[in-house]
Design a protein around this motif. Structure first.
Motif, PDB file in Angstrom:
ATOM      1  N   ILE A  23       0.833  -1.208   0.000  1.00  0.00           N
ATOM      2  CA  ILE A  23       0.000   0.000   0.000  1.00  0.00           C
ATOM      3  C   ILE A  23       0.865   1.254   0.000  1.00  0.00           C
ATOM      4  O   ILE A  23       0.594   2.216  -0.727  1.00  0.00           O
ATOM      5  CB  ILE A  23      -0.947  -0.004   1.219  1.00  0.00           C
ATOM      6  CG1 ILE A  23      -1.959  -1.147   1.088  1.00  0.00           C
ATOM      7  CG2 ILE A  23      -1.675   1.340   1.321  1.00  0.00           C
ATOM      8  CD1 ILE A  23      -2.892  -1.295   2.262  1.00  0.00           C
ATOM      9  N   SER A  24       1.946   1.240   0.812  1.00  0.00           N
ATOM     10  CA  SER A  24       2.831   2.403   0.863  1.00  0.00           C
ATOM     11  C   SER A  24       3.517   2.617  -0.482  1.00  0.00           C
ATOM     12  O   SER A  24       3.720   3.763  -0.918  1.00  0.00           O
ATOM     13  CB  SER A  24       3.883   2.226   1.963  1.00  0.00           C
ATOM     14  OG  SER A  24       4.672   1.072   1.734  1.00  0.00           O
ATOM     15  N   SER A  25       3.865   1.519  -1.150  1.00  0.00           N
ATOM     16  CA  SER A  25       4.499   1.617  -2.469  1.00  0.00           C
ATOM     17  C   SER A  25       3.548   2.230  -3.486  1.00  0.00           C
ATOM     18  O   SER A  25       3.944   3.074  -4.295  1.00  0.00           O
ATOM     19  CB  SER A  25       4.942   0.229  -2.952  1.00  0.00           C
ATOM     20  OG  SER A  25       5.927  -0.319  -2.110  1.00  0.00           O
ATOM     21  N   ILE A  77       4.109   5.736  -5.660  1.00  0.00           N
ATOM     22  CA  ILE A  77       4.125   5.831  -7.125  1.00  0.00           C
ATOM     23  C   ILE A  77       2.950   6.655  -7.652  1.00  0.00           C
ATOM     24  O   ILE A  77       3.058   7.261  -8.718  1.00  0.00           O
ATOM     25  CB  ILE A  77       4.145   4.431  -7.788  1.00  0.00           C
ATOM     26  CG1 ILE A  77       2.876   3.637  -7.479  1.00  0.00           C
ATOM     27  CG2 ILE A  77       5.387   3.670  -7.395  1.00  0.00           C
ATOM     28  CD1 ILE A  77       2.784   2.321  -8.236  1.00  0.00           C
ATOM     29  N   CYS A  78       1.849   6.703  -6.891  1.00  0.00           N
ATOM     30  CA  CYS A  78       0.716   7.539  -7.308  1.00  0.00           C
ATOM     31  C   CYS A  78       1.049   9.021  -7.163  1.00  0.00           C
ATOM     32  O   CYS A  78       0.703   9.837  -8.027  1.00  0.00           O
ATOM     33  CB  CYS A  78      -0.534   7.195  -6.496  1.00  0.00           C
ATOM     34  SG  CYS A  78      -1.340   5.663  -7.012  1.00  0.00           S
ATOM     35  N   ILE A  79       1.730   9.383  -6.072  1.00  0.00           N
ATOM     36  CA  ILE A  79       2.118  10.788  -5.865  1.00  0.00           C
ATOM     37  C   ILE A  79       3.067  11.242  -6.968  1.00  0.00           C
ATOM     38  O   ILE A  79       2.870  12.285  -7.602  1.00  0.00           O
ATOM     39  CB  ILE A  79       2.773  10.977  -4.483  1.00  0.00           C
ATOM     40  CG1 ILE A  79       1.732  10.785  -3.378  1.00  0.00           C
ATOM     41  CG2 ILE A  79       3.425  12.362  -4.385  1.00  0.00           C
ATOM     42  CD1 ILE A  79       2.330  10.757  -1.980  1.00  0.00           C
ATOM     43  N   PHE A  80       4.091  10.425  -7.216  1.00  0.00           N
ATOM     44  CA  PHE A  80       5.062  10.787  -8.241  1.00  0.00           C
ATOM     45  C   PHE A  80       4.468  10.658  -9.643  1.00  0.00           C
ATOM     46  O   PHE A  80       4.850  11.391 -10.559  1.00  0.00           O
ATOM     47  CB  PHE A  80       6.325   9.937  -8.110  1.00  0.00           C
ATOM     48  CG  PHE A  80       7.222  10.374  -6.990  1.00  0.00           C
ATOM     49  CD1 PHE A  80       8.094  11.441  -7.159  1.00  0.00           C
ATOM     50  CD2 PHE A  80       7.184   9.740  -5.766  1.00  0.00           C
ATOM     51  CE1 PHE A  80       8.924  11.862  -6.131  1.00  0.00           C
ATOM     52  CE2 PHE A  80       7.997  10.156  -4.720  1.00  0.00           C
ATOM     53  CZ  PHE A  80       8.872  11.219  -4.901  1.00  0.00           C
ATOM     54  N   LEU A  87       9.142   4.207  -9.577  1.00  0.00           N
ATOM     55  CA  LEU A  87       8.859   2.769  -9.641  1.00  0.00           C
ATOM     56  C   LEU A  87      10.067   1.947  -9.193  1.00  0.00           C
ATOM     57  O   LEU A  87       9.930   0.942  -8.492  1.00  0.00           O
ATOM     58  CB  LEU A  87       8.453   2.384 -11.064  1.00  0.00           C
ATOM     59  CG  LEU A  87       7.072   2.885 -11.513  1.00  0.00           C
ATOM     60  CD1 LEU A  87       6.942   2.811 -13.021  1.00  0.00           C
ATOM     61  CD2 LEU A  87       5.971   2.075 -10.851  1.00  0.00           C
ATOM     62  N   LEU A  88      11.248   2.382  -9.600  1.00  0.00           N
ATOM     63  CA  LEU A  88      12.471   1.686  -9.194  1.00  0.00           C
ATOM     64  C   LEU A  88      12.723   1.874  -7.699  1.00  0.00           C
ATOM     65  O   LEU A  88      13.230   0.967  -7.032  1.00  0.00           O
ATOM     66  CB  LEU A  88      13.666   2.205  -9.999  1.00  0.00           C
ATOM     67  CG  LEU A  88      13.591   1.978 -11.517  1.00  0.00           C
ATOM     68  CD1 LEU A  88      14.736   2.701 -12.221  1.00  0.00           C
ATOM     69  CD2 LEU A  88      13.620   0.487 -11.849  1.00  0.00           C
ATOM     70  N   LEU A  89      12.342   3.036  -7.175  1.00  0.00           N
ATOM     71  CA  LEU A  89      12.550   3.357  -5.764  1.00  0.00           C
ATOM     72  C   LEU A  89      11.825   2.387  -4.839  1.00  0.00           C
ATOM     73  O   LEU A  89      12.343   2.027  -3.779  1.00  0.00           O
ATOM     74  CB  LEU A  89      12.079   4.788  -5.484  1.00  0.00           C
ATOM     75  CG  LEU A  89      12.169   5.282  -4.031  1.00  0.00           C
ATOM     76  CD1 LEU A  89      13.636   5.395  -3.598  1.00  0.00           C
ATOM     77  CD2 LEU A  89      11.478   6.631  -3.888  1.00  0.00           C
ATOM     78  N   VAL A  90      10.634   1.948  -5.236  1.00  0.00           N
ATOM     79  CA  VAL A  90       9.855   1.045  -4.373  1.00  0.00           C
ATOM     80  C   VAL A  90      10.224  -0.420  -4.594  1.00  0.00           C
ATOM     81  O   VAL A  90       9.584  -1.319  -4.057  1.00  0.00           O
ATOM     82  CB  VAL A  90       8.333   1.251  -4.585  1.00  0.00           C
ATOM     83  CG1 VAL A  90       7.943   2.670  -4.230  1.00  0.00           C
ATOM     84  CG2 VAL A  90       7.907   0.904  -6.010  1.00  0.00           C
ATOM     85  N   TYR A 137      -0.423  -5.045 -13.045  1.00  0.00           N
ATOM     86  CA  TYR A 137      -1.591  -4.158 -13.063  1.00  0.00           C
ATOM     87  C   TYR A 137      -1.989  -3.670 -11.683  1.00  0.00           C
ATOM     88  O   TYR A 137      -2.642  -2.631 -11.552  1.00  0.00           O
ATOM     89  CB  TYR A 137      -2.766  -4.863 -13.748  1.00  0.00           C
ATOM     90  CG  TYR A 137      -2.542  -5.078 -15.221  1.00  0.00           C
ATOM     91  CD1 TYR A 137      -2.729  -4.036 -16.126  1.00  0.00           C
ATOM     92  CD2 TYR A 137      -2.123  -6.308 -15.709  1.00  0.00           C
ATOM     93  CE1 TYR A 137      -2.504  -4.213 -17.482  1.00  0.00           C
ATOM     94  CE2 TYR A 137      -1.893  -6.496 -17.066  1.00  0.00           C
ATOM     95  CZ  TYR A 137      -2.082  -5.444 -17.942  1.00  0.00           C
ATOM     96  OH  TYR A 137      -1.848  -5.621 -19.278  1.00  0.00           O
ATOM     97  N   GLN A 138      -1.592  -4.397 -10.617  1.00  0.00           N
ATOM     98  CA  GLN A 138      -1.917  -3.935  -9.266  1.00  0.00           C
ATOM     99  C   GLN A 138      -1.193  -2.625  -8.952  1.00  0.00           C
ATOM    100  O   GLN A 138      -1.628  -1.852  -8.086  1.00  0.00           O
ATOM    101  CB  GLN A 138      -1.581  -5.001  -8.213  1.00  0.00           C
ATOM    102  CG  GLN A 138      -0.113  -5.356  -8.096  1.00  0.00           C
ATOM    103  CD  GLN A 138       0.270  -6.535  -8.972  1.00  0.00           C
ATOM    104  OE1 GLN A 138      -0.234  -6.687 -10.072  1.00  0.00           O
ATOM    105  NE2 GLN A 138       1.162  -7.368  -8.449  1.00  0.00           N
ATOM    106  N   TYR A 139      -0.081  -2.363  -9.641  1.00  0.00           N
ATOM    107  CA  TYR A 139       0.611  -1.082  -9.535  1.00  0.00           C
ATOM    108  C   TYR A 139       0.212  -0.153 -10.686  1.00  0.00           C
ATOM    109  O   TYR A 139       0.068   1.061 -10.502  1.00  0.00           O
ATOM    110  CB  TYR A 139       2.132  -1.282  -9.575  1.00  0.00           C
ATOM    111  CG  TYR A 139       2.702  -1.963  -8.363  1.00  0.00           C
ATOM    112  CD1 TYR A 139       2.917  -1.262  -7.180  1.00  0.00           C
ATOM    113  CD2 TYR A 139       3.024  -3.316  -8.392  1.00  0.00           C
ATOM    114  CE1 TYR A 139       3.447  -1.892  -6.060  1.00  0.00           C
ATOM    115  CE2 TYR A 139       3.561  -3.958  -7.289  1.00  0.00           C
ATOM    116  CZ  TYR A 139       3.766  -3.243  -6.130  1.00  0.00           C
ATOM    117  OH  TYR A 139       4.290  -3.863  -5.021  1.00  0.00           O
ATOM    118  N   GLY A 140       0.070  -0.724 -11.865  1.00  0.00           N
ATOM    119  CA  GLY A 140      -0.176   0.074 -13.060  1.00  0.00           C
ATOM    120  C   GLY A 140      -1.505   0.809 -13.050  1.00  0.00           C
ATOM    121  O   GLY A 140      -1.584   1.971 -13.452  1.00  0.00           O
TER     122      GLY A 140
END
Length: 248
Positions: free
Chosen positions: A2-4, A8-11, A33-36, A201-204
């Motif tokens: 969730i934190s990840s 990525i949503c903020i950035f 994306l690489l950061l998380v 897709y859970q991130y995308g």
């Protein structure tokens, strides 16, 4: 997880807002994306999926505002798609490492040339196109489509610069028309990434939603504030892209 997603949503929101105005949003979204901790090949796929949604939304908003010249871009879109498809096909077979040395120099040149020419892109001087300028447009549409599929960084800057230099658009109109071509090349790349299962897709999907909102904000700012807002952001992102590529 969730934190990840929150990160990525903020950035993603910030990158889409900047990208809608001047290009260069990948400088923000891909490192996030690489950061998380997402592996590079999956990060590229997620970024392409989310940025495609953002660039589509920007293209649609610019089109509704009347900033997109469909009489021109209808000739350029097919060549951008073809170029991007060939670029993705090529990068699977050839290492793009050699471009790390060439591209920063080209992006810096674009930035310096824009900085020196104080009135470049401030006024819209587009008066239609001739066969010669259309052919030149087809060449840059195909070439930059190929480049975006093959490597990518700085594509938005190059497209905006090309529309200003070849057709005399101001920065807002150049951004609007470049977004259509940028979405086209993103779509061609996205199809291949999806086909090869390189998208989580859970991130995308959450990132795509954030980028759609960000692109809406950035596009509205570009339309309402005009070239005098877009030009300094364009210059800033051009030099940041160059710096980022130099330290890779």
């Amino acid at each position: 997880m969730i934190s990840s997603i929150i990160i990525i949503c903020i950035f993603g929101f910030l990158s889409a807002a900047v990208d809608a105005i001047s290009g260069g949003g990948g400088l923000i979204s891909l490192p996030a994306l690489l950061l998380v901790g997402i592996p590079p090949h999956l990060a590229l796929g997620i970024n392409k999926f989310a940025s495609s949604m953002g660039s589509f939304n920007s293209s649609l908003t610019f089109a509704r505002s009347g900033k997109v010249n469909f009489q021109l871009v209808k000739w350029l879109v097919p060549f951008t798609f073809l170029g991007a498809s060939l670029g993705v096909w090529s990068v699977l077979r050839i290492s793009p490492d050699f471009l790390n040395k060439i591209v920063p120099i080209l992006v810096i040149f674009v930035g310096i040339y824009t900085l020196i020419n104080k009135n470049l892109g401030i006024e819209n001087r587009f008066n239609g196109y001739k066969t010669s300028s259309l052919l030149l447009g087809i060449v840059f549409a195909f070439s930059l489509g190929f480049y975006d599929g093959f490597f990518g960084p700085g594509t938005g800057s190059f497209l905006i610069f090309a529309f200003i230099s070849v057709y005399g658009f101001d920065f807002v109109s150049a951004s609007a028309n470049s977004k259509v071509l940028n979405f086209t090349s993103n779509l061609a790349s996205l199809i291949l990434f999806a086909w090869n299962g390189k998208i989580l897709y859970q991130y995308g999907i959450p990132m795509a939603i954030a980028m759609i909102i960000g692109s809406q904000v950035g596009t509205r700012l570009a339309i309402t504030r005009g070239a005098r807002l877009v030009k300094p952001i364009f210059l800033t992102m051009s030099f940041l892209v160059s710096l980022k590529l130099m330290i890779w």
